[in-house]
Design a protein around this motif. Structure first.
Motif, short mmCIF file in Angstrom:
data_model
loop_
_atom_site.label_atom_id
_atom_site.label_comp_id
_atom_site.label_asym_id
_atom_site.label_seq_id
_atom_site.Cartn_x
_atom_site.Cartn_y
_atom_site.Cartn_z
N PRO A 190 0.93 -1.45 -0.09
CA PRO A 190 0.15 -0.09 0.09
C PRO A 190 0.74 1.35 0.08
CG PRO A 190 0.01 -0.99 2.19
CD PRO A 190 0.65 -2.09 1.21
N GLN A 191 0.14 2.54 -0.40
CA GLN A 191 0.79 3.49 -0.28
C GLN A 191 1.29 4.05 1.07
OE1 GLN A 191 -1.26 6.71 -2.10
NE2 GLN A 191 -1.79 5.49 -3.89
N ALA A 192 2.37 4.72 1.27
CA ALA A 192 2.80 5.24 2.53
C ALA A 192 2.13 6.05 3.18
CB ALA A 192 4.32 5.36 2.69
N GLY A 193 2.03 6.58 4.50
CA GLY A 193 1.11 7.63 5.17
C GLY A 193 -0.37 7.51 4.50
N ALA A 194 -0.86 6.57 4.89
CA ALA A 194 -2.38 6.52 4.65
C ALA A 194 -3.03 7.49 5.60
CB ALA A 194 -3.00 5.05 4.89
#
Length: 222
Positions: free
Chosen positions: A215-219
Motif C-alpha cells: 500500500p501507499q505510505a502515509g495512509a
C-alpha cells in the motif's frame, strides 16, 4: 496495471454487493491500503453500515447516486487512494453501466441460486460492448457469495458456473453467521472467518494485478 477503480456490479439485487464491500474494504484498510467507496446505490445500504464506525471509519466514503456526479469524482478519489470501489444499484440501469464504463475492473457477486448466476452472466455480457466504447479492456470476475461447500445445491451451482465458463475467483464468501453479525458490528469483518476469506481474496486480487502488493505510505483515510 493496478485497478484504481473497481465497480461492484450485477443486474440482480441481493447478490452480495454490500456483503462483499463489508468484507473487503475493512481488511484492505487494515493492511494499510488507502481505500475509498462510492455508494452509488440509492438504497444506501453500505453507507448506513459505514455509519456504525462513527468517527473511526478507516476508509473514505462518498454517497452519491447521480452518475453525472460520481463519474467525475471517481477519478479524483483514484488519485488519492490505492483503490476506489463503486457500489452500484442492484439492477441493470444507467448508473451501473456508467460505473462499469469508468472502472478499471469489475467484480460481479453472485449467490448460488439459478437467477443469481443467470444475472451474473448477463452482467458479464455487457463487458464486450463497454470495451468497444471505451477502447480498452475491462477485466471482470465473478465472486460467489453465501456458499456452503457442504450443501449439495451449492456444489451443483458451482459446477454449473464452471460449465458455462464464468470467470470466477477461487475464493468464495461462505454462508456463516459472521456475515450476518457484521451488519451490527463492523469490527467482525477483520476477525475470524471473514478476515480469513478477505485475506484470501486480497491475495487473489494482488496476483491478477488489480492491487499494488504494497500500500501507499502515509495512509490518511478520513
Amino acid at each position: 496495471m493496478p485497478a484504481a477503480i473497481v465497480a461492484v456490479a450485477t443486474s440482480k439485487g441481493g447478490a452480495g454487493k454490500t456483503l462483499l464491500l463489508q468484507t473487503l474494504v475493512p481488511n484492505l484498510a487494515a493492511f494499510g491500503y488507502k481505500v475509498a467507496v462510492i455508494d452509488a446505490d440509492p438504497n444506501r445500504a453500505f453507507t448506513e453500515w459505514a455509519e456504525l464506525y462513527g468517527d473511526e471509519r478507516p476508509f473514505k466514503l462518498l454517497t452519491e447516486a447521480s452518475e453525472k456526479v460520481f463519474s467525475v469524482k471517481a477519478a479524483g478519489l483514484a488519485e488519492e487512494h490505492d483503490i476506489v470501489f463503486i457500489d452500484t444499484p442492484g439492477f441493470g440501469n444507467q448508473g451501473m453501466m456508467v460505473a462499469m464504463s469508468i472502472s478499471d475492473a469489475v467484480i460481479i457477486p453472485s449467490q448460488p441460486g439459478r437467477k443469481n448466476i443467470i444475472e451474473a452472466k448477463n452482467t458479464l455480457d455487457y463487458i464486450p460492448m463497454l470495451e468497444v466504447a471505451r477502447k480498452r479492456p475491462l477485466p471482470a470476475v465473478v465472486l460467489m457469495t453465501k456458499i456452503d461447500k457442504r450443501r449439495k445445491t451449492d456444489q451443483f451451482a458451482t459446477k454449473q458456473v464452471e460449465e458455462i465458463q464464468l470467470p470466477t475467483f477461487e475464493t468464495v464468501l461462505s454462508d456463516r453467521d459472521a456475515y450476518n453479525k457484521v451488519t451490527w458490528d463492523p469490527d467482525i469483518a477483520i476477525q475470524g472467518i471473514m478476515g480469513q476469506e478477505a485475506n484470501m481474496l486480497i491475495e487473489e486480487i494482488q496476483k491478477i494485478g488489480w492491487l499494488p502488493e504494497k500500500p501507499q505510505a502515509g495512509a490518511d483515510h478520513g
